[in-house]
Design a protein around this motif. Structure first.
Motif, mmCIF file in Angstrom:
data_model
loop_
_atom_site.group_PDB
_atom_site.id
_atom_site.type_symbol
_atom_site.label_atom_id
_atom_site.label_comp_id
_atom_site.label_asym_id
_atom_site.label_seq_id
_atom_site.Cartn_x
_atom_site.Cartn_y
_atom_site.Cartn_z
ATOM 1 N N ALA A 16 -40.476 -4.733 -0.142
ATOM 2 C CA ALA A 16 -40.857 -4.269 -1.271
ATOM 3 C C ALA A 16 -40.068 -3.043 -1.719
ATOM 4 C CB ALA A 16 -42.458 -3.896 -1.198
ATOM 5 N N VAL A 17 -39.754 -2.347 -0.753
ATOM 6 C CA VAL A 17 -38.783 -1.309 -0.914
ATOM 7 C C VAL A 17 -37.441 -1.741 -1.356
ATOM 8 C CG1 VAL A 17 -37.522 0.858 0.357
ATOM 9 C CG2 VAL A 17 -39.902 0.441 0.749
ATOM 10 N N VAL A 18 -36.911 -2.557 -0.499
ATOM 11 C CA VAL A 18 -35.441 -3.067 -1.121
ATOM 12 C C VAL A 18 -35.613 -4.001 -2.264
ATOM 13 C CG1 VAL A 18 -33.750 -4.700 -0.415
ATOM 14 C CG2 VAL A 18 -34.603 -3.541 1.438
ATOM 15 N N SER A 19 -36.718 -4.313 -2.866
ATOM 16 C CA SER A 19 -36.654 -5.130 -4.013
ATOM 17 C C SER A 19 -36.608 -4.082 -5.185
ATOM 18 C CB SER A 19 -38.041 -5.969 -4.252
ATOM 19 O OG SER A 19 -39.169 -5.080 -4.340
ATOM 20 N N LYS A 20 -36.921 -2.785 -5.042
ATOM 21 C CA LYS A 20 -36.988 -1.725 -6.166
ATOM 22 C C LYS A 20 -35.692 -1.773 -6.733
ATOM 23 C CE LYS A 20 -41.297 -1.178 -5.438
ATOM 24 N NZ LYS A 20 -42.251 -1.994 -6.192
ATOM 25 N N ASP A 21 -34.775 -1.975 -6.154
ATOM 26 C CA ASP A 21 -33.308 -1.723 -6.635
ATOM 27 C C ASP A 21 -32.571 -3.152 -6.510
ATOM 28 O OD1 ASP A 21 -30.722 -1.005 -7.335
ATOM 29 O OD2 ASP A 21 -30.742 1.045 -6.258
ATOM 30 N N GLU A 22 -32.085 -3.661 -7.621
ATOM 31 C CA GLU A 22 -31.522 -5.000 -7.817
ATOM 32 C C GLU A 22 -30.110 -4.704 -6.999
ATOM 33 O OE1 GLU A 22 -30.886 -7.243 -11.345
ATOM 34 O OE2 GLU A 22 -32.680 -6.588 -11.984
ATOM 35 N N GLU A 23 -29.463 -3.796 -7.093
ATOM 36 C CA GLU A 23 -28.230 -3.615 -6.333
ATOM 37 C C GLU A 23 -28.449 -3.511 -4.841
ATOM 38 O OE1 GLU A 23 -25.468 -4.362 -8.081
ATOM 39 O OE2 GLU A 23 -26.859 -4.585 -9.932
ATOM 40 N N GLY A 24 -29.383 -3.421 -4.371
ATOM 41 C CA GLY A 24 -29.536 -3.133 -3.036
ATOM 42 C C GLY A 24 -29.852 -1.648 -2.591
ATOM 43 N N TYR A 73 -28.386 -3.135 1.636
ATOM 44 C CA TYR A 73 -29.467 -4.372 1.940
ATOM 45 C C TYR A 73 -29.950 -4.915 0.605
ATOM 46 C CZ TYR A 73 -28.994 -3.062 6.782
ATOM 47 O OH TYR A 73 -28.862 -2.348 8.042
ATOM 48 N N LYS A 74 -29.719 -6.028 0.375
ATOM 49 C CA LYS A 74 -30.230 -6.773 -0.780
ATOM 50 C C LYS A 74 -31.190 -7.940 -0.688
ATOM 51 C CE LYS A 74 -28.186 -8.479 -5.175
ATOM 52 N NZ LYS A 74 -27.061 -8.493 -6.130
ATOM 53 N N LEU A 75 -32.389 -7.961 -1.445
ATOM 54 C CA LEU A 75 -33.008 -9.268 -1.231
ATOM 55 C C LEU A 75 -32.248 -10.603 -1.575
ATOM 56 C CD1 LEU A 75 -36.690 -8.717 -2.935
ATOM 57 C CD2 LEU A 75 -35.833 -8.574 -0.400
ATOM 58 N N THR A 76 -32.369 -11.570 -0.784
ATOM 59 C CA THR A 76 -32.136 -12.871 -1.207
ATOM 60 C C THR A 76 -33.009 -13.709 -1.837
ATOM 61 O OG1 THR A 76 -32.802 -13.962 0.805
ATOM 62 C CG2 THR A 76 -30.676 -12.954 0.891
ATOM 63 N N PRO A 77 -32.706 -15.003 -2.198
ATOM 64 C CA PRO A 77 -33.657 -15.586 -3.087
ATOM 65 C C PRO A 77 -34.837 -16.040 -1.907
ATOM 66 C CG PRO A 77 -31.559 -16.626 -4.004
ATOM 67 C CD PRO A 77 -31.514 -15.314 -2.614
ATOM 68 N N GLU A 80 -37.050 -12.875 -1.783
ATOM 69 C CA GLU A 80 -37.850 -12.771 -2.994
ATOM 70 C C GLU A 80 -38.869 -13.705 -2.946
ATOM 71 O OE1 GLU A 80 -35.250 -13.631 -6.364
ATOM 72 O OE2 GLU A 80 -34.078 -11.777 -6.031
ATOM 73 N N ALA A 81 -38.957 -14.710 -2.598
ATOM 74 C CA ALA A 81 -39.908 -15.902 -2.250
ATOM 75 C C ALA A 81 -40.883 -15.315 -1.090
ATOM 76 C CB ALA A 81 -39.465 -17.151 -1.685
ATOM 77 N N GLN A 82 -40.302 -14.657 -0.071
ATOM 78 C CA GLN A 82 -41.222 -14.248 1.037
ATOM 79 C C GLN A 82 -42.208 -12.932 0.542
ATOM 80 O OE1 GLN A 82 -41.453 -15.596 4.118
ATOM 81 N NE2 GLN A 82 -42.999 -14.072 4.351
ATOM 82 N N LEU A 83 -41.275 -12.016 -0.314
ATOM 83 C CA LEU A 83 -42.082 -11.049 -0.835
ATOM 84 C C LEU A 83 -43.229 -11.522 -1.980
ATOM 85 C CD1 LEU A 83 -42.281 -7.809 -1.257
ATOM 86 C CD2 LEU A 83 -40.754 -8.191 -2.933
ATOM 87 N N ARG A 84 -43.068 -12.442 -2.308
ATOM 88 C CA ARG A 84 -44.150 -13.064 -3.235
ATOM 89 C C ARG A 84 -45.396 -13.512 -2.506
ATOM 90 N NH1 ARG A 84 -39.846 -14.801 -6.298
ATOM 91 N NH2 ARG A 84 -39.891 -16.933 -5.445
ATOM 92 N N LEU A 85 -44.916 -14.028 -1.417
ATOM 93 C CA LEU A 85 -46.009 -14.738 -0.590
ATOM 94 C C LEU A 85 -46.853 -13.565 0.189
ATOM 95 C CD1 LEU A 85 -47.217 -17.043 1.089
ATOM 96 C CD2 LEU A 85 -45.537 -16.712 2.678
ATOM 97 N N TYR A 86 -45.864 -12.411 0.505
ATOM 98 C CA TYR A 86 -46.655 -11.155 1.141
ATOM 99 C C TYR A 86 -47.675 -10.652 0.224
ATOM 100 C CZ TYR A 86 -43.863 -11.252 5.458
ATOM 101 O OH TYR A 86 -43.382 -11.694 6.618
ATOM 102 N N SER A 87 -47.022 -10.544 -1.128
ATOM 103 C CA SER A 87 -47.736 -9.850 -2.101
ATOM 104 C C SER A 87 -49.282 -10.576 -2.236
ATOM 105 C CB SER A 87 -47.024 -9.717 -3.371
ATOM 106 O OG SER A 87 -47.762 -9.096 -4.583
ATOM 107 N N ASP A 88 -49.039 -11.969 -2.440
ATOM 108 C CA ASP A 88 -50.186 -12.595 -2.751
ATOM 109 C C ASP A 88 -51.233 -12.610 -1.543
ATOM 110 O OD1 ASP A 88 -49.238 -13.333 -5.356
ATOM 111 O OD2 ASP A 88 -48.588 -15.393 -4.575
ATOM 112 N N GLU A 89 -50.735 -12.438 -0.349
ATOM 113 C CA GLU A 89 -51.528 -12.344 0.942
ATOM 114 C C GLU A 89 -52.208 -11.102 0.662
ATOM 115 O OE1 GLU A 89 -52.579 -14.708 3.231
ATOM 116 O OE2 GLU A 89 -51.623 -16.292 1.983
ATOM 117 N N TRP A 90 -51.397 -10.059 0.598
ATOM 118 C CA TRP A 90 -51.872 -8.739 0.808
ATOM 119 C C TRP A 90 -53.035 -8.400 -0.458
ATOM 120 C CZ3 TRP A 90 -52.280 -5.088 3.963
ATOM 121 C CH2 TRP A 90 -52.973 -3.658 3.509
#
Length: 107
Positions: A16-24, A73-77, A80-90
């Motif tokens: 979630a923290v890394v996702s806040k900045d598109e450039e990493g 550090y930058k999110l990969t696709p 991003e998918a794992q973050l969506r899963l974590y977010s839904d679960e949370w």
């Protein structure tokens, strides 16, 4: 904090923290941003970053800053998918725990 923070929750918070900045973002900033949420040491976070790299959730690149290289550090696709899963679960988990504490009936 009286609650233990497990590996999955740490992974979710770092993503979630890394996702806040598109450039990493770089390791020290990640540590500072995570510490705004939970108390955690750098020695705890760097293994999390390595695990997320190994799991293809993050990619890294180096960039010069003040005469030194800084690792970003930058999110990969997959990240991003794992973050969506974590977010839904949370959302589901926290809704159930909040309902339990407030005495609401769980559906």
């Amino acid at each position: 904090m009286v609650f233990n923070t497990g590996a999955a929750l740490l992974d979710a918070i770092v993503l979630a923290v890394v996702s806040k900045d598109e450039e990493g973002t770089y390791g020290y900033k990640i540590t500072q941003d995570v510490r705004r949420t939970i108390e955690v040491s750098e020695s705890t976070l760097y293994p999390v970053l390595r695990r997320l790299l190994k799991d293809d959730c993050l990619q890294v690149y180096d960039q010069e800053c003040g005469g030194r290289n800084r690792r970003y550090y930058k999110l990969t696709p997959a990240g991003e998918a794992q973050l969506r899963l974590y977010s839904d679960e949370w959302k589901s988990y926290s809704r159930k725990i909040s309902a339990l504490f407030s005495g609401e009936e769980l559906a």
